[in-house]
Structure formats: structure tokens, C-alpha cells
Design a protein around this motif. Structure first.
Motif, mmCIF file in Angstrom:
data_model
loop_
_atom_site.group_PDB
_atom_site.id
_atom_site.type_symbol
_atom_site.label_atom_id
_atom_site.label_comp_id
_atom_site.label_asym_id
_atom_site.label_seq_id
_atom_site.Cartn_x
_atom_site.Cartn_y
_atom_site.Cartn_z
ATOM 1 N N ILE A 138 0.880 -1.166 0.000
ATOM 2 C CA ILE A 138 0.000 0.000 0.000
ATOM 3 C C ILE A 138 0.918 1.217 0.000
ATOM 4 O O ILE A 138 1.821 1.310 0.827
ATOM 5 N N GLU A 139 0.717 2.126 -0.928
ATOM 6 C CA GLU A 139 1.587 3.296 -1.016
ATOM 7 C C GLU A 139 1.481 4.123 0.256
ATOM 8 O O GLU A 139 0.411 4.261 0.839
ATOM 9 N N ARG A 140 2.610 4.689 0.672
ATOM 10 C CA ARG A 140 2.654 5.505 1.891
ATOM 11 C C ARG A 140 1.640 6.641 1.852
ATOM 12 O O ARG A 140 1.080 7.004 2.871
ATOM 13 N N ASP A 141 1.397 7.208 0.666
ATOM 14 C CA ASP A 141 0.418 8.301 0.556
ATOM 15 C C ASP A 141 -0.960 7.848 1.029
ATOM 16 O O ASP A 141 -1.674 8.597 1.693
ATOM 17 N N TYR A 142 -1.345 6.626 0.679
ATOM 18 C CA TYR A 142 -2.642 6.115 1.113
ATOM 19 C C TYR A 142 -2.663 5.927 2.629
ATOM 20 O O TYR A 142 -3.640 6.271 3.299
ATOM 21 N N MET A 143 -1.591 5.389 3.175
ATOM 22 C CA MET A 143 -1.539 5.164 4.618
ATOM 23 C C MET A 143 -1.484 6.490 5.374
ATOM 24 O O MET A 143 -2.106 6.634 6.423
#
Length: 169
Positions: A138-143
């Protein structure tokens, strides 16, 4: 317009670095505790399950028989009488058309990414011992978006596992 009053929830198991199991099976059955967590969250949602093709194939035998299951795919697979296909091109309109129902997403990766901005509750199990090899992350931006736009309502850590519930603010 997608109704935000109903619940669109998701259960997700991650490694510490936001990795996901790319075959859809190893993380879910990581331990009896994660299996029990997912069984409970599915039962508590009192809605329908939404998943991708691979998740359906790999988890079919452990999914509750009494739940309606919707599979986002362009593939043909054998369904039981409570399983239905959603064409990928229709996936967002399907969510809008089913705005009267609670929806619980159980994977896989592309299904999470398709519906991410519509999910208003996440059940997250994070495996802390990093014994998981993952090719999908999961991309860090989403997290980071989750951390800033969601409120943590439950957190428990034990046996190399962190269990959290995150609710959209």
C-alpha cells in the motif's frame, strides 16, 4: 453520488512496511488470531462481502456461506448461489447502485485501491514480526491519508500482531 451514511468497511492485513500478501492467502491465515479477527469483523458488518477474483478463489472455502459475495472481475469463475460477478468497468457504479447496503471489502490489492476513497472504516491487522514476503505494498500516501483522515477507535497489540479499527473523521 455514493451514499456516505452506509458503511463501506475493509479488512486488511499488512506487514509493518505496508506489504500485502500477493497471493491473498498467507496473510489472512497468518495465525488463528488473525483468522478470528476477520471472522468477527465479517460477522459484525452485517452486510455483503466485496472482493476481487483471486481473493474469492483462494478464500472461498473459509467465507461464511450465508453472506452475499460480490466478485469484481472480468474472469469467469464458478459461483455459488450467493456469489455474483461485477465487471471491473462497472465496479464504481455498482457501489453507487448498492448505496442502501453495508459493504465489507476483503481484498485483494486492486479492489482496495479501487474503493479506497469510499471506505469509511478499516479493520487493520499489522503483522509485526515481518516474516511475510510481499510483492505488493500500500503506497505511503494512502496510509498517510488514512492516518490524517481517520480516527483510531480500537488498538490492541499482542503476539507480534497489532489490531486496529480506523474510522473516517
Amino acid at each position: 453520488m455514493i451514499n456516505t451514511k452506509r458503511t463501506v468497511s475493509a479488512s486488511i492485513i499488512l506487514s509493518e512496511d505496508y506489504g500485502m500478501d500477493d497471493n491473498g492467502c498467507n496473510l489472512v491465515v497468518y495465525s488463528k488470531k488473525t483468522q478470528a479477527w476477520f471472522d468477527r469483523t465479517m460477522r459484525m458488518r452485517n452486510g455483503i462481502l466485496l472482493m476481487g477474483h483471486n481473493t474469492y478463489k483462494q478464500l472461498f472455502s473459509i467465507l461464511p456461506e450465508d453472506y452475499m459475495k460480490y466478485v469484481v472481475t472480468n474472469n469467469e469463475i464458478t459461483y455459488d448461489e450467493k456469489s455474483f460477478k461485477i465487471n471491473i468497468s462497472d465496479s464504481l457504479s455498482w457501489l453507487s447502485d448498492h448505496s442502501h447496503m453495508n459493504v465489507h471489502i476483503i481484498g485483494g490489492y486492486y479492489t482496495y485501491m479501487t474503493y479506497w476513497k469510499y471506505i469509511n472504516m478499516f479493520y487493520i491487522a499489522t503483522v509485526l514480526d515481518k516474516k511475510i514476503n510481499s510483492n505488493l505494498y500500500i503506497e505511503r500516501d494512502y496510509m498517510e491519508e488514512m492516518e490524517s483522515n481517520f480516527e483510531q477507535t480500537f488498538c490492541k497489540e499482542s503476539d507480534n500482531l497489532e489490531l486496529r479499527i480506523m474510522v473516517r473523521k
